[in-house]
Design a protein around this motif. Structure first.
Motif, mmCIF file in Angstrom:
data_model
loop_
_atom_site.group_PDB
_atom_site.id
_atom_site.type_symbol
_atom_site.label_atom_id
_atom_site.label_comp_id
_atom_site.label_asym_id
_atom_site.label_seq_id
_atom_site.Cartn_x
_atom_site.Cartn_y
_atom_site.Cartn_z
ATOM 1 N N ARG A 209 0.715 -1.147 0.113
ATOM 2 C CA ARG A 209 0.065 0.101 0.143
ATOM 3 C C ARG A 209 1.007 1.352 -0.055
ATOM 4 N NH1 ARG A 209 -3.859 -0.721 4.229
ATOM 5 N NH2 ARG A 209 -5.316 -1.932 2.428
ATOM 6 N N GLN A 210 1.928 1.290 0.794
ATOM 7 C CA GLN A 210 2.851 2.319 0.925
ATOM 8 C C GLN A 210 4.255 2.077 0.183
ATOM 9 O OE1 GLN A 210 1.630 1.185 3.953
ATOM 10 N NE2 GLN A 210 -0.197 2.314 4.133
ATOM 11 N N ARG A 211 4.884 3.120 -0.041
ATOM 12 C CA ARG A 211 5.965 3.247 -1.024
ATOM 13 C C ARG A 211 7.093 4.205 -0.082
ATOM 14 N NH1 ARG A 211 4.339 -0.946 -2.821
ATOM 15 N NH2 ARG A 211 3.985 -1.389 -5.136
ATOM 16 N N ASP A 212 6.715 5.234 0.704
ATOM 17 C CA ASP A 212 7.598 5.996 1.043
ATOM 18 C C ASP A 212 8.158 5.262 2.491
ATOM 19 O OD1 ASP A 212 8.977 8.275 2.386
ATOM 20 O OD2 ASP A 212 7.221 9.312 2.853
ATOM 21 N N PRO A 213 9.425 5.221 2.452
ATOM 22 C CA PRO A 213 10.206 4.464 3.668
ATOM 23 C C PRO A 213 9.840 5.300 5.049
ATOM 24 C CG PRO A 213 11.744 4.507 1.924
ATOM 25 C CD PRO A 213 10.503 5.278 1.343
ATOM 26 N N ASP A 214 9.883 6.559 5.056
ATOM 27 C CA ASP A 214 9.487 7.439 5.955
ATOM 28 C C ASP A 214 8.318 7.277 6.494
ATOM 29 O OD1 ASP A 214 10.688 9.329 7.968
ATOM 30 O OD2 ASP A 214 9.568 10.884 6.878
ATOM 31 N N PHE A 215 7.328 7.124 5.766
ATOM 32 C CA PHE A 215 5.724 6.884 6.195
ATOM 33 C C PHE A 215 5.583 5.726 6.447
ATOM 34 C CE2 PHE A 215 1.200 6.298 4.796
ATOM 35 C CZ PHE A 215 0.405 7.009 6.092
ATOM 36 N N ILE A 216 6.551 4.494 6.014
ATOM 37 C CA ILE A 216 6.169 3.170 6.572
ATOM 38 C C ILE A 216 6.901 3.040 8.085
ATOM 39 C CG2 ILE A 216 7.336 0.709 6.152
ATOM 40 C CD1 ILE A 216 6.944 1.341 3.291
ATOM 41 N N ARG A 217 8.270 3.817 8.250
ATOM 42 C CA ARG A 217 8.677 3.785 9.463
ATOM 43 C C ARG A 217 7.730 4.439 10.513
ATOM 44 N NH1 ARG A 217 10.842 7.598 12.453
ATOM 45 N NH2 ARG A 217 10.857 9.220 10.787
ATOM 46 N N ILE A 218 7.055 5.514 10.283
ATOM 47 C CA ILE A 218 6.157 6.278 11.111
ATOM 48 C C ILE A 218 5.018 5.119 11.481
ATOM 49 C CG2 ILE A 218 4.433 7.994 11.513
ATOM 50 C CD1 ILE A 218 6.295 9.767 9.982
ATOM 51 N N LEU A 219 4.583 4.766 10.388
ATOM 52 C CA LEU A 219 3.542 3.779 10.756
ATOM 53 C C LEU A 219 3.828 2.485 11.665
ATOM 54 C CD1 LEU A 219 1.851 3.336 7.145
ATOM 55 C CD2 LEU A 219 0.793 4.333 9.081
ATOM 56 N N ASN A 220 5.065 1.812 11.398
ATOM 57 C CA ASN A 220 5.507 0.851 12.442
ATOM 58 C C ASN A 220 5.534 1.295 13.761
ATOM 59 O OD1 ASN A 220 5.812 -0.923 10.325
ATOM 60 N ND2 ASN A 220 8.014 -0.535 10.079
ATOM 61 N N ASN A 221 5.994 2.620 14.007
ATOM 62 C CA ASN A 221 6.090 3.052 15.118
ATOM 63 C C ASN A 221 4.722 3.401 15.900
ATOM 64 O OD1 ASN A 221 9.047 3.184 14.994
ATOM 65 N ND2 ASN A 221 9.106 5.195 14.684
ATOM 66 N N VAL A 222 3.777 3.698 15.007
ATOM 67 C CA VAL A 222 2.494 3.824 15.692
ATOM 68 C C VAL A 222 2.045 2.657 15.983
ATOM 69 C CG1 VAL A 222 0.084 4.596 15.087
ATOM 70 C CG2 VAL A 222 2.065 5.917 14.536
ATOM 71 N N ARG A 223 2.306 1.492 15.119
ATOM 72 C CA ARG A 223 1.691 0.216 15.339
ATOM 73 C C ARG A 223 2.382 -0.661 16.626
ATOM 74 N NH1 ARG A 223 3.118 -5.156 13.266
ATOM 75 N NH2 ARG A 223 1.286 -6.185 12.233
ATOM 76 N N ASN A 224 3.456 -0.244 16.821
ATOM 77 C CA ASN A 224 4.124 -0.857 18.123
ATOM 78 C C ASN A 224 4.379 -0.170 19.178
ATOM 79 O OD1 ASN A 224 5.080 -3.168 16.433
ATOM 80 N ND2 ASN A 224 6.962 -2.107 15.491
ATOM 81 N N ASN A 225 3.601 1.354 19.139
ATOM 82 C CA ASN A 225 3.657 2.198 19.925
ATOM 83 C C ASN A 225 5.075 2.743 20.816
ATOM 84 O OD1 ASN A 225 2.624 4.028 22.340
ATOM 85 N ND2 ASN A 225 2.140 2.305 23.872
ATOM 86 N N THR A 226 6.008 2.773 19.576
ATOM 87 C CA THR A 226 7.137 3.387 19.902
ATOM 88 C C THR A 226 7.612 4.764 19.110
ATOM 89 O OG1 THR A 226 8.146 1.931 17.795
ATOM 90 C CG2 THR A 226 8.182 0.997 20.026
ATOM 91 N N MET A 227 6.565 5.322 19.299
ATOM 92 C CA MET A 227 6.813 6.614 18.656
ATOM 93 C C MET A 227 7.659 7.639 19.458
ATOM 94 S SD MET A 227 4.519 7.364 16.182
ATOM 95 C CE MET A 227 3.797 9.014 15.939
ATOM 96 N N GLU A 228 8.476 8.381 18.584
ATOM 97 C CA GLU A 228 9.548 9.388 18.991
ATOM 98 C C GLU A 228 9.085 10.673 18.620
ATOM 99 O OE1 GLU A 228 13.176 8.515 17.166
ATOM 100 O OE2 GLU A 228 13.220 6.187 18.226
#
Length: 608
Positions: A209-228
């Protein structure tokens, strides 16, 4: 240079997951972030497996989308809490069930029982919303109906599909007050049965669904509750509380509540000039309204923003589930949509969804689908707004996200992950740490993911285990045991000469079959132990010898105690008057025993 390993890993994981389903009996939990192809995998397995398969989901709409039926309707489960055992001093309430009350009240007809006994693969979709007690109730029914009380899920392989980081199961407070005495939490992986048999945890990695690595990283951090802090700053760049899109930009608002989405859609439709057209869907047979994938009656105007709710099945896909367009023309039986900036207009076609039930074909011994009803309607709905819950599985290029008041764990992740890019998101409310909730129990469970390196050895071991289960199943006499009981029940309704002799013969065969089935069950457990020991010693000759002895014993018993007797009885009865239906029942019984005899003979071909 970094994309190749990800693609290779994706292919290996997808292929490995398929091999575990086709070639083993191991339960599997297939997960992955939003847009990694979980639905594609489900459809692929449905189209390629040779196993008798049933697909279930926790809600009616989810069941229609995955081509199955609901958990509660298939297993006839009550909607009350299920407790796996009753603790001393615990007061049993009317609004709960346990093993004994569940089975006592179970209303499964002979057709459903036959399906469950023939079942080899159970697929549970959207498992993130399945409660722990519901899974234990499923396990209880399967063990009981399949007469395998000591085997998890009655020996059925289960494929769990879903993303635990999305929407969680719902347990009202009054029900949780009961269940917390028995369960550490509400999630499916906290069921008692999964403490006995651990599903293989496989996660699809490749995100489509996504191609932007930066957006994918943010989504991963939201998913894992590891937001910085940096992640929040990037998200807040998309915060525009007064944003009002122009009509051609085609934004959809993702909100937390149905009433908000309905109000936005109704308000925007009313702003459009011109008359409202009414398109009524067609229902044939049994198709409950609660399972409709879109409105039964669509109220539309030219200029309305709509989204498709199915993928295009054409080779060149013109739309996908969630693609947004604008209506340009309408007649009483025609809707034309344009996707601005994407070429020619598209005439929307009606789609048909099926409400099915599963049946068992005794001739082919296959589980089949029977269509109970169909719902035909244009596969679109108004798309100025949709709830986050209903957006699961959809893909949007532009979305206004109102998730700051999120009330359920995973809602922020679901909302953001529907979008293809960060640039396509507008935040109506700020996303703060308190609105990103990921349960620590989910994070701990995710640590059980199988490593890529471990899958090969596990697969080889599980293939051998499946061969063992397949040969053990050849000695399962439950089916012919049921046929004998049915024959006896039918005989009691018949009236013909020498009926008393027939009843005496049948009672004797039922008794002998019960004894033989008990021997068969003990043999199956013994064979499992012998094969496990042989695996350690790497010497399977004792297993083959024991199998040969069992084959000779059971075939002799079937031939001497049943086949010969029934053949002789048939010859005596075939010229008697008024026995046509009885002879038909007799022949069905003979064929069932003959099939069992043939199955046991097939055990000579097994290799461990």
């Amino acid at each position: 240079m970094l994309s190749a390993p990800v693609d290779i890993e994706r292919n290996i994981l997808f292929d490995m997951a398929e091999e575990f389903i086709h070639q083993t009996s191991r339960p599997v939990f297939l997960t992955g972030k939003a847009g990694t192809g979980k639905t594609t995998f489900l459809r692929h397995i449905k189209n390629t497996t040779k196993k008798n398969t049933v697909i279930v989901a926790p809600t009616g709409v989810a069941a229609i989308h995955c081509g199955g039926t609901t958990i509660h309707s298939f297993f006839q489960l009550p909607f009350t809490p299920f407790v796996p055992d009753v603790k001393p001093g615990f007061e049993h309430a009317d609004d709960m069930s346990d093993k004994y009350s569940l089975l006592q009240d179970l209303k499964l007809d002979s057709e459903k029982r036959a399906v469950i006994r023939a079942l080899e693969l159970l697929i549970i979709d959207e498992v993130s919303m399945v409660r722990s007690d519901t899974l234990d109730a499923i396990d209880t029914v399967l063990r009981y109906i399949r007469r395998k009380p000591y085997r998890p899920f009655g020996g059925v392989q289960v494929l769990f599909i879903g993303d635990l980081f999305q929407l969680p199961p719902v347990i009202p407070d009054d029900q949780w007050r009961i269940l917390r005495e028995y369960y550490d939490g509400p999630f499916f992986f906290q069921a008692r049965v999964l403490q006995q048999v651990k599903p293989l945890y496989l996660e699809l990695k490749k995100i489509y669904r996504q191609r932007d690595p930066d957006f994918i990283r943010i989504l991963n951090n939201v998913r894992n509750n590891t937001m910085e802090e940096e992640d929040y700053l990037r998200l807040h760049e998309r915060y525009q509380p007064g944003f009002r899109p122009s009509a051609h930009e085609q934004y959809i608002t993702l909100t937390t509540h149905n009433h908000k989405a309905d109000a936005i859609n109704a308000g925007e439709l009313e702003k459009l000039p011109g008359p409202t057209s009414r398109f009524e869907g067609e229902v044939r047979g049994d198709f409950p309204e609660r399972n409709f994938p879109t409105d039964r009656v669509l109220h539309l105007r030219v200029g309305a923003q709509v989204m498709f709710i199915k993928n295009d099945m054409e080779r060149v896909r013109r739309y996908y589930n969630g693609k947004i367009g604008r209506i340009t023309h309408m007649t009483s039986d025609r809707i034309v949509v344009i996707f601005p900036g994407e070429g020619p207009e598209l005439e929307v076609q009606k789609d048909t969804w099926k409400n099915i039930r599963y049946t068992f074909n005794p001739r082919t011994r296959q589980v089949e689908e029977e269509i109970l009803g169909e719902f035909t309607q244009y596969a679109i709905r108004l798309a100025w707004a949709v709830t986050i819950h209903k957006s699961q599985g959809l893909t949007f290029e532009r979305a206004i996200v109102d998730a700051g008041s999120s009330f359920a764990a995973g809602q922020v992740y679901v909302a953001l992950s529907r979008c293809t890019s960060l640039q396509g998101i507008v935040l109506q409310s700020r996303i703060v740490a308190s609105s990103i909730m990921t349960d620590e129990r989910i994070i701990r469970f995710a640590q059980e993911e199988a490593s890529l390196e471990s899958l090969g050895p596990i697969l080889r071991q599980e293939r051998r285990q499946m061969a063992l289960e397949a040969v053990a199943a050849l000695f399962d006499l439950a089916g012919v045991q049921d046929e004998l009981i049915r024959f006896r029940d039918e005989l009691s309704q018949r009236m013909f000469r020498d009926k008393a002799d027939a009843e005496a013969m049948t009672d004797d065969m039922v008794m002998k079959m019960n004894v033989l089935q008990n021997v068969a069950q003990r043999f199956q457990e013994q064979l499992r132990r012998i094969v496990q020991e042989a695996s350690v010693q790497n010497d399977f000759q004792p297993a083959y010898t024991r199998l040969e002895n069992a084959r000779e014993y059971f075939c002799t018993r079937l031939r001497d105690d049943f086949q010969g007797l029934l053949e002789e009885h048939y010859e005596i009865m075939k010229d008697r008057p008024r026995v046509k239906k009885y002879l038909g029942d007799l022949q069905t019984l003979r064929e069932a025993i003959e099939q069992t005899y043939t199955d046991i003979q097939r055990s000579a071909d097994v290799t461990f």
